[in-house]
Design a protein around this motif. Structure first.
Motif, PDB file in Angstrom:
ATOM      1  N   ARG A  44       0.833  -1.205   0.000  1.00 40.43           N
ATOM      2  CA  ARG A  44       0.000   0.000   0.000  1.00 40.43           C
ATOM      3  C   ARG A  44       0.866   1.253   0.000  1.00 40.43           C
ATOM      4  O   ARG A  44       2.058   1.201   0.265  1.00 40.43           O
ATOM      5  CB  ARG A  44      -0.891   0.014   1.236  1.00 40.43           C
ATOM      6  N   GLY A  45       0.198   2.373  -0.226  1.00 35.59           N
ATOM      7  CA  GLY A  45       0.839   3.664  -0.037  1.00 35.59           C
ATOM      8  C   GLY A  45       1.037   3.906   1.448  1.00 35.59           C
ATOM      9  O   GLY A  45       0.554   3.130   2.285  1.00 35.59           O
ATOM     10  N   PRO A  46       1.728   4.973   1.793  1.00 34.46           N
ATOM     11  CA  PRO A  46       1.980   5.250   3.205  1.00 34.46           C
ATOM     12  C   PRO A  46       0.689   5.380   4.019  1.00 34.46           C
ATOM     13  O   PRO A  46      -0.311   5.888   3.531  1.00 34.46           O
ATOM     14  CB  PRO A  46       2.720   6.590   3.182  1.00 34.46           C
ATOM     15  N   ALA A  47       0.742   4.904   5.263  1.00 29.79           N
ATOM     16  CA  ALA A  47      -0.323   5.159   6.240  1.00 29.79           C
ATOM     17  C   ALA A  47       0.031   6.521   6.828  1.00 29.79           C
ATOM     18  O   ALA A  47       0.764   6.622   7.804  1.00 29.79           O
ATOM     19  CB  ALA A  47      -0.343   4.085   7.312  1.00 29.79           C
ATOM     20  N   ILE A  48      -0.462   7.567   6.167  1.00 31.57           N
ATOM     21  CA  ILE A  48       0.007   8.929   6.434  1.00 31.57           C
ATOM     22  C   ILE A  48      -0.284   9.379   7.855  1.00 31.57           C
ATOM     23  O   ILE A  48      -1.415   9.309   8.334  1.00 31.57           O
ATOM     24  CB  ILE A  48      -0.614   9.930   5.447  1.00 31.57           C
ATOM     25  N   GLY A  69       2.911   4.744   9.121  1.00 35.75           N
ATOM     26  CA  GLY A  69       2.900   3.573   9.997  1.00 35.75           C
ATOM     27  C   GLY A  69       3.838   2.526   9.424  1.00 35.75           C
ATOM     28  O   GLY A  69       4.039   2.458   8.204  1.00 35.75           O
ATOM     29  N   LYS A  70       4.445   1.718  10.283  1.00 35.31           N
ATOM     30  CA  LYS A  70       5.448   0.750   9.847  1.00 35.31           C
ATOM     31  C   LYS A  70       4.908  -0.675   9.781  1.00 35.31           C
ATOM     32  O   LYS A  70       5.500  -1.588  10.314  1.00 35.31           O
ATOM     33  CB  LYS A  70       6.650   0.778  10.786  1.00 35.31           C
ATOM     34  N   GLY A  71       3.801  -0.880   9.102  1.00 32.52           N
ATOM     35  CA  GLY A  71       3.269  -2.228   8.933  1.00 32.52           C
ATOM     36  C   GLY A  71       3.869  -2.913   7.715  1.00 32.52           C
ATOM     37  O   GLY A  71       4.479  -2.273   6.858  1.00 32.52           O
ATOM     38  N   ALA A  93       9.891  -7.220  -0.084  1.00 24.89           N
ATOM     39  CA  ALA A  93       9.696  -5.804  -0.413  1.00 24.89           C
ATOM     40  C   ALA A  93       9.805  -4.944   0.834  1.00 24.89           C
ATOM     41  O   ALA A  93       9.348  -5.335   1.901  1.00 24.89           O
ATOM     42  CB  ALA A  93       8.317  -5.617  -1.046  1.00 24.89           C
ATOM     43  N   LYS A  94      10.430  -3.772   0.675  1.00 27.20           N
ATOM     44  CA  LYS A  94      10.453  -2.776   1.747  1.00 27.20           C
ATOM     45  C   LYS A  94      10.535  -1.395   1.100  1.00 27.20           C
ATOM     46  O   LYS A  94      11.053  -1.238  -0.013  1.00 27.20           O
ATOM     47  CB  LYS A  94      11.606  -3.019   2.712  1.00 27.20           C
ATOM     48  N   VAL A  95      10.012  -0.409   1.796  1.00 29.62           N
ATOM     49  CA  VAL A  95      10.019   0.955   1.269  1.00 29.62           C
ATOM     50  C   VAL A  95      11.423   1.532   1.389  1.00 29.62           C
ATOM     51  O   VAL A  95      12.036   1.489   2.458  1.00 29.62           O
ATOM     52  CB  VAL A  95       8.988   1.834   2.012  1.00 29.62           C
ATOM     53  N   CYS A 110      11.946  11.523   1.839  1.00 26.90           N
ATOM     54  CA  CYS A 110      12.351  10.964   3.126  1.00 26.90           C
ATOM     55  C   CYS A 110      12.790   9.520   2.924  1.00 26.90           C
ATOM     56  O   CYS A 110      12.084   8.747   2.275  1.00 26.90           O
ATOM     57  CB  CYS A 110      11.196  11.040   4.120  1.00 26.90           C
ATOM     58  N   THR A 111      13.938   9.175   3.485  1.00 30.91           N
ATOM     59  CA  THR A 111      14.484   7.824   3.333  1.00 30.91           C
ATOM     60  C   THR A 111      14.259   6.977   4.580  1.00 30.91           C
ATOM     61  O   THR A 111      14.867   5.929   4.745  1.00 30.91           O
ATOM     62  CB  THR A 111      15.990   7.874   3.002  1.00 30.91           C
ATOM     63  N   SER A 112      13.365   7.444   5.439  1.00 32.35           N
ATOM     64  CA  SER A 112      12.949   6.663   6.603  1.00 32.35           C
ATOM     65  C   SER A 112      11.433   6.752   6.693  1.00 32.35           C
ATOM     66  O   SER A 112      10.805   7.473   5.915  1.00 32.35           O
ATOM     67  CB  SER A 112      13.585   7.208   7.882  1.00 32.35           C
ATOM     68  N   ALA A 113      10.846   6.062   7.652  1.00 28.48           N
ATOM     69  CA  ALA A 113       9.395   6.118   7.843  1.00 28.48           C
ATOM     70  C   ALA A 113       8.968   7.448   8.446  1.00 28.48           C
ATOM     71  O   ALA A 113       7.782   7.763   8.474  1.00 28.48           O
ATOM     72  CB  ALA A 113       8.947   4.969   8.741  1.00 28.48           C
ATOM     73  N   GLY A 114       9.914   8.248   8.911  1.00 27.97           N
ATOM     74  CA  GLY A 114       9.592   9.496   9.584  1.00 27.97           C
ATOM     75  C   GLY A 114       9.360   9.246  11.064  1.00 27.97           C
ATOM     76  O   GLY A 114       9.277   8.104  11.515  1.00 27.97           O
TER      77      GLY A 114
END
Length: 187
Positions: A44-48, A69-71, A93-95, A110-114
């Motif tokens: 999915r896209g990011p869980a903003i 979110g980091k699911g 797969a990973k973002v 951003c290269t992290s989940a924030g």
């Protein structure tokens, strides 16, 4: 079993039966199996997560924090396998990055989940994924900034037991609207 015609040992034009010692070998493309494994995943896209929160109001010049979110389905890792012809391919797969289009013309990569915002952080900038609006959103047709976050899913795959490997990339979007106002000071 293969049917054919033969002049030797039979009548011309009459079907004859031959037995093959082995079934024909079908080549399996590991990259295609990798794509089948990816298709089994839910990416999915990011869980903003964002401050200001949708429905609330931000203020021009104040820090905006963005995160996801980091699911397994929104950030990873997420894995699946596909098999055919005696070959199994596993894909993981990973973002690798999230590109935020902030609605005001700015783009933040951003290269992290924030980092999720907490009230204790006050007016500090996000340590890894932030922005500051310089104009209120009132000039936008909706009166809000439309924020789009695009995750780049980096997918590594390999044939089980070693051997061939490869990489794939998938993109997924999410969006949200935020209101940013100007603070009016009275003398």
């Amino acid at each position: 079993m293969v049917a054919g015609s033969n002049m030797i040992g039979g009548l011309a034009g009459m079907p004859q039966t031959f037995w093959a010692a082995q079934a024909p070998v079908v080549a399996v493309d590991p990259a295609q199996l990798a794509q089948e494994a990816v298709d089994k995943m839910t990416l999915r896209g990011p869980a903003i997560g964002i401050t200001p929160k949708p429905g609330g109001k931000g203020v021009v010049g104040m820090p905006v924090w963005m995160w996801t979110g980091k699911g397994a389905e929104t950030y990873g890792p997420n894995s699946a396998s596909a098999s055919a012809g005696g070959i199994t391919v596993t894909a993981t797969a990973k973002v690798s990055k999230i590109v935020w289009k902030m609605g005001d013309g700015a783009t933040v990569t951003c290269t992290s989940a924030g980092t999720p915002y907490k009230v204790a952080y006050g007016k500090k900038d996000s340590p890894d994924c932030g922005h500051r609006y310089t104009q209120p959103s009132t000039a936008q047709p909706s009166g809000k900034y439309h924020v789009t976050a695009t995750s780049t899913w980096s997918i590594d795959w390999e044939v089980t037991g070693g051997g061939e490997t490869g990489e794939l990339t998938e993109l997924r979007d999410s969006d949200v609207d935020v209101t940013v106002a100007e603070v009016q000071v009275l003398n």
